[in-house]
Motif scaffolding. Structure first.
Motif, PDB file in Angstrom:
ATOM      1  N   LEU A   1       7.340  14.481  -7.812  1.00 48.96           N
ATOM      2  CA  LEU A   1       8.200  14.561  -6.636  1.00 48.96           C
ATOM      3  C   LEU A   1       9.623  14.087  -6.916  1.00 48.96           C
ATOM      4  O   LEU A   1       9.843  13.131  -7.662  1.00 48.96           O
ATOM      5  N   THR A   2      10.576  14.748  -6.254  1.00 44.89           N
ATOM      6  CA  THR A   2      11.947  14.252  -6.204  1.00 44.89           C
ATOM      7  C   THR A   2      12.291  13.717  -4.812  1.00 44.89           C
ATOM      8  O   THR A   2      13.353  13.145  -4.620  1.00 44.89           O
ATOM      9  N   ARG A   3      11.391  13.944  -3.839  1.00 45.68           N
ATOM     10  CA  ARG A   3      11.609  13.479  -2.464  1.00 45.68           C
ATOM     11  C   ARG A   3      10.260  13.239  -1.796  1.00 45.68           C
ATOM     12  O   ARG A   3       9.312  13.987  -2.025  1.00 45.68           O
ATOM     13  N   PHE A   4      10.205  12.193  -0.971  1.00 40.60           N
ATOM     14  CA  PHE A   4       9.024  11.935  -0.152  1.00 40.60           C
ATOM     15  C   PHE A   4       9.477  11.640   1.269  1.00 40.60           C
ATOM     16  O   PHE A   4      10.349  10.797   1.492  1.00 40.60           O
ATOM     17  N   LEU A   5       8.877  12.351   2.240  1.00 42.79           N
ATOM     18  CA  LEU A   5       9.159  12.100   3.652  1.00 42.79           C
ATOM     19  C   LEU A   5       7.924  11.555   4.339  1.00 42.79           C
ATOM     20  O   LEU A   5       6.852  12.164   4.292  1.00 42.79           O
ATOM     21  N   LEU A   6       8.083  10.405   4.969  1.00 44.54           N
ATOM     22  CA  LEU A   6       7.022   9.805   5.769  1.00 44.54           C
ATOM     23  C   LEU A   6       7.197  10.290   7.202  1.00 44.54           C
ATOM     24  O   LEU A   6       8.206  10.012   7.848  1.00 44.54           O
ATOM     25  N   HIS A   7       6.206  11.033   7.691  1.00 46.77           N
ATOM     26  CA  HIS A   7       6.274  11.564   9.051  1.00 46.77           C
ATOM     27  C   HIS A   7       5.666  10.523   9.991  1.00 46.77           C
ATOM     28  O   HIS A   7       4.461  10.283   9.970  1.00 46.77           O
ATOM     29  N   VAL A   8       6.495   9.937  10.846  1.00 47.00           N
ATOM     30  CA  VAL A   8       6.137   8.651  11.439  1.00 47.00           C
ATOM     31  C   VAL A   8       5.755   8.664  12.921  1.00 47.00           C
ATOM     32  O   VAL A   8       5.341   7.620  13.438  1.00 47.00           O
ATOM     33  N   ASP A   9       5.907   9.783  13.622  1.00 45.68           N
ATOM     34  CA  ASP A   9       5.726   9.664  15.077  1.00 45.68           C
ATOM     35  C   ASP A   9       4.582  10.496  15.640  1.00 45.68           C
ATOM     36  O   ASP A   9       4.570  10.807  16.835  1.00 45.68           O
ATOM     37  N   VAL A  10       3.587  10.829  14.819  1.00 48.53           N
ATOM     38  CA  VAL A  10       2.437  11.583  15.332  1.00 48.53           C
ATOM     39  C   VAL A  10       1.725  10.767  16.416  1.00 48.53           C
ATOM     40  O   VAL A  10       1.325   9.621  16.186  1.00 48.53           O
ATOM     41  N   GLU A  48       0.832  -1.212   0.000  1.00 45.09           N
ATOM     42  CA  GLU A  48       0.000   0.000   0.000  1.00 45.09           C
ATOM     43  C   GLU A  48       0.863   1.257   0.000  1.00 45.09           C
ATOM     44  O   GLU A  48       0.579   2.224  -0.724  1.00 45.09           O
ATOM     45  N   LEU A  49       1.913   1.247   0.816  1.00 40.72           N
ATOM     46  CA  LEU A  49       2.792   2.424   0.871  1.00 40.72           C
ATOM     47  C   LEU A  49       3.516   2.637  -0.444  1.00 40.72           C
ATOM     48  O   LEU A  49       3.637   3.772  -0.930  1.00 40.72           O
ATOM     49  N   THR A  50       3.998   1.561  -1.046  1.00 41.76           N
ATOM     50  CA  THR A  50       4.691   1.675  -2.336  1.00 41.76           C
ATOM     51  C   THR A  50       3.772   2.261  -3.392  1.00 41.76           C
ATOM     52  O   THR A  50       4.136   3.207  -4.110  1.00 41.76           O
ATOM     53  N   ASP A  51       2.573   1.711  -3.496  1.00 38.62           N
ATOM     54  CA  ASP A  51       1.618   2.185  -4.505  1.00 38.62           C
ATOM     55  C   ASP A  51       1.258   3.650  -4.281  1.00 38.62           C
ATOM     56  O   ASP A  51       1.154   4.430  -5.236  1.00 38.62           O
ATOM     57  N   LYS A  52       1.077   4.030  -3.039  1.00 39.68           N
ATOM     58  CA  LYS A  52       0.646   5.400  -2.753  1.00 39.68           C
ATOM     59  C   LYS A  52       1.769   6.408  -3.002  1.00 39.68           C
ATOM     60  O   LYS A  52       1.539   7.515  -3.505  1.00 39.68           O
ATOM     61  N   ILE A  53       3.004   6.044  -2.660  1.00 34.65           N
ATOM     62  CA  ILE A  53       4.138   6.924  -2.952  1.00 34.65           C
ATOM     63  C   ILE A  53       4.278   7.118  -4.456  1.00 34.65           C
ATOM     64  O   ILE A  53       4.485   8.243  -4.942  1.00 34.65           O
ATOM     65  N   LEU A  54       4.164   6.047  -5.206  1.00 31.91           N
ATOM     66  CA  LEU A  54       4.264   6.154  -6.666  1.00 31.91           C
ATOM     67  C   LEU A  54       3.125   6.995  -7.239  1.00 31.91           C
ATOM     68  O   LEU A  54       3.321   7.778  -8.186  1.00 31.91           O
ATOM     69  N   TYR A  55       1.939   6.852  -6.670  1.00 28.93           N
ATOM     70  CA  TYR A  55       0.780   7.650  -7.093  1.00 28.93           C
ATOM     71  C   TYR A  55       1.051   9.137  -6.886  1.00 28.93           C
ATOM     72  O   TYR A  55       0.808   9.970  -7.766  1.00 28.93           O
ATOM     73  N   HIS A  56       1.602   9.479  -5.737  1.00 32.37           N
ATOM     74  CA  HIS A  56       1.909  10.880  -5.441  1.00 32.37           C
ATOM     75  C   HIS A  56       3.079  11.386  -6.284  1.00 32.37           C
ATOM     76  O   HIS A  56       3.090  12.547  -6.705  1.00 32.37           O
ATOM     77  N   GLN A  57       4.045  10.521  -6.513  1.00 28.75           N
ATOM     78  CA  GLN A  57       5.177  10.942  -7.346  1.00 28.75           C
ATOM     79  C   GLN A  57       4.702  11.305  -8.752  1.00 28.75           C
ATOM     80  O   GLN A  57       5.108  12.334  -9.318  1.00 28.75           O
ATOM     81  N   GLU A  58       3.828  10.498  -9.293  1.00 28.96           N
ATOM     82  CA  GLU A  58       3.296  10.772 -10.634  1.00 28.96           C
ATOM     83  C   GLU A  58       2.404  12.019 -10.615  1.00 28.96           C
ATOM     84  O   GLU A  58       2.456  12.844 -11.534  1.00 28.96           O
ATOM     85  N   MET A  59       1.624  12.190  -9.567  1.00 29.37           N
ATOM     86  CA  MET A  59       0.683  13.302  -9.490  1.00 29.37           C
ATOM     87  C   MET A  59       1.390  14.644  -9.334  1.00 29.37           C
ATOM     88  O   MET A  59       0.967  15.648  -9.910  1.00 29.37           O
ATOM     89  N   PHE A  60       2.487  14.674  -8.573  1.00 25.27           N
ATOM     90  CA  PHE A  60       3.126  15.939  -8.240  1.00 25.27           C
ATOM     91  C   PHE A  60       4.503  16.142  -8.872  1.00 25.27           C
ATOM     92  O   PHE A  60       5.037  17.249  -8.822  1.00 25.27           O
TER      93      PHE A  60
END
Length: 344
Positions: free
Chosen positions: A306-315, A292-304
């Motif tokens: 992106l050259t970088r994606f940061l997963l904010h992990v400690d909310v 799910e994470l792989t697919d969603k990152i790729l979806y956002h990369q194509e949409m925007f």
């Protein structure tokens, strides 16, 4: 495409004891997490600045300096430095020192600050919110480009032929602009030719497409080299081996933090329906398994683009074990899958 993690140093709240986790414990955990992020091959680690009891980190550069000595390859950045309420001279000196310790791996990510506690704490007037950031960014950029500087502004004493030392490796630090979705901030970053990171932490990510188009248009209009354009997003998330299990385990932590912040800002109570909606393909949350994470990152990369994606992990302070597992899976499974799909 670079893939990394970011944190704010959230501390867990013990409802029975009515007390937050000790900051010392959380900071020691963060250093373990940064070390693992480097070992599993993640590209970037970012740590943010807050001045509230539910966060353990008020000085990102100190955490990054400690991290520099226990890592080898990962880039180390603030996420973010609230530039409006600090001194650009000191910001440059602190991060250039981290850069020297880490052999050139430091960056600065600056923002105006969605949390405002730092303004009264350091003696700044919230009425100057926009003016402070504009002026201080101008000074920080000038320092980054010149080791001896003469400068005059409204909110700070002037500088007359002052050296700002030590200088970063190669006499340069990358400075990113972090925005929450205001067109003026996007245009400012584009005109200056600075890398842009947009926090997408709610709503429908597709709604942010106009901001990326605006940035690209203004970046080109300003005459900057398209090959040097850098675009990133920062989104909340957590990864587990079983999607529903990690969702069910994480929701109480996430909702508690959203409700703590929401109490100050007049938000309605956060619901499981909102959380599950955010986990959907068109939602803003990256909570699920590696596929799910792989697919969603790729979806956002194509949409925007992106050259970088940061997963904010400690909310909301998920457990240290869940954070370590997230980092492991992001580095050993998600990042290689994304790179393979992108032909890298």
């Amino acid at each position: 495409m670079e893939i990394g993690i970011s944190m704010f140093g959230d501390v867990a709240y013990d409802k029975s004891a009515k007390a937050f986790q000790p900051a010392q414990q959380r900071i020691q955990e963060i250093l373990e997490e940064i070390k693992l992020a480097d070992e599993v091959g993640l590209d970037v680690f970012g740590i943010g600045e807050h001045h509230r009891p539910d966060f353990s980190v008020s000085a990102p550069e100190i955490i990054l300096a400690a991290a520099a000595g226990i890592t080898k390859n990962i880039k180390l950045t603030s996420s973010v430095t609230v530039l409006s309420s600090t001194d650009p001279v000191r910001v440059y000196q602190n991060f250039s020192t981290v850069d020297l310790i880490s052999n050139g791996r430091a960056e600065i990510t600056v923002g105006r600050g969605s949390f405002i506690e730092s303004f009264p704490l350091f003696g700044y007037n919230l009425n100057d919110y926009n003016g402070l950031f504009t002026e201080k960014l101008d000074l920080l950029m000038a320092i980054n480009e010149n080791d001896t500087i003469s400068w005059k502004g409204k909110f700070r004493a002037p500088l007359v032929s002052q050296q700002v030392l030590p200088r970063a490796v190669d006499n340069h630090l990358d400075i990113w602009i972090a925005v929450g979705g205001t067109p003026e901030s996007v245009v400012r970053a584009a005109k200056l030719g600075l890398p842009l990171i947009i926090a997408i932490i709610g709503g429908m990510p597709r709604q942010f497409q106009p901001f990326f188009r605006l940035y690209k248009d203004e970046y080109l209009k300003a005459g900057h080299d398209i090959s040097k354009m850098q675009l990133a997003t920062h989104s909340h998330g957590l990864i587990g081996e079983n999607s529903q299990a990690i969702s069910d385990r994480y929701f109480p932590h996430y909702a508690d933090q959203m409700n703590r912040i929401g109490k100050d800002r007049g938000w309605s109570p956060y619901t499981k329906e909102q959380f599950e909606g955010g986990r959907s393909r068109d939602g803003a949350l990256f909570v699920g398994d590696v596929n799910e994470l792989t697919d969603k990152i790729l979806y956002h990369q194509e949409m925007f683009g992106l050259t970088r994606f940061l997963l904010h992990v400690d909310v909301g302070a998920p457990s240290h074990d869940d954070l370590m597992k997230t980092i492991e899976l992001l580095g050993t499974h998600v990042k290689p899958a994304v790179n393979k799909a992108l032909g890298n």
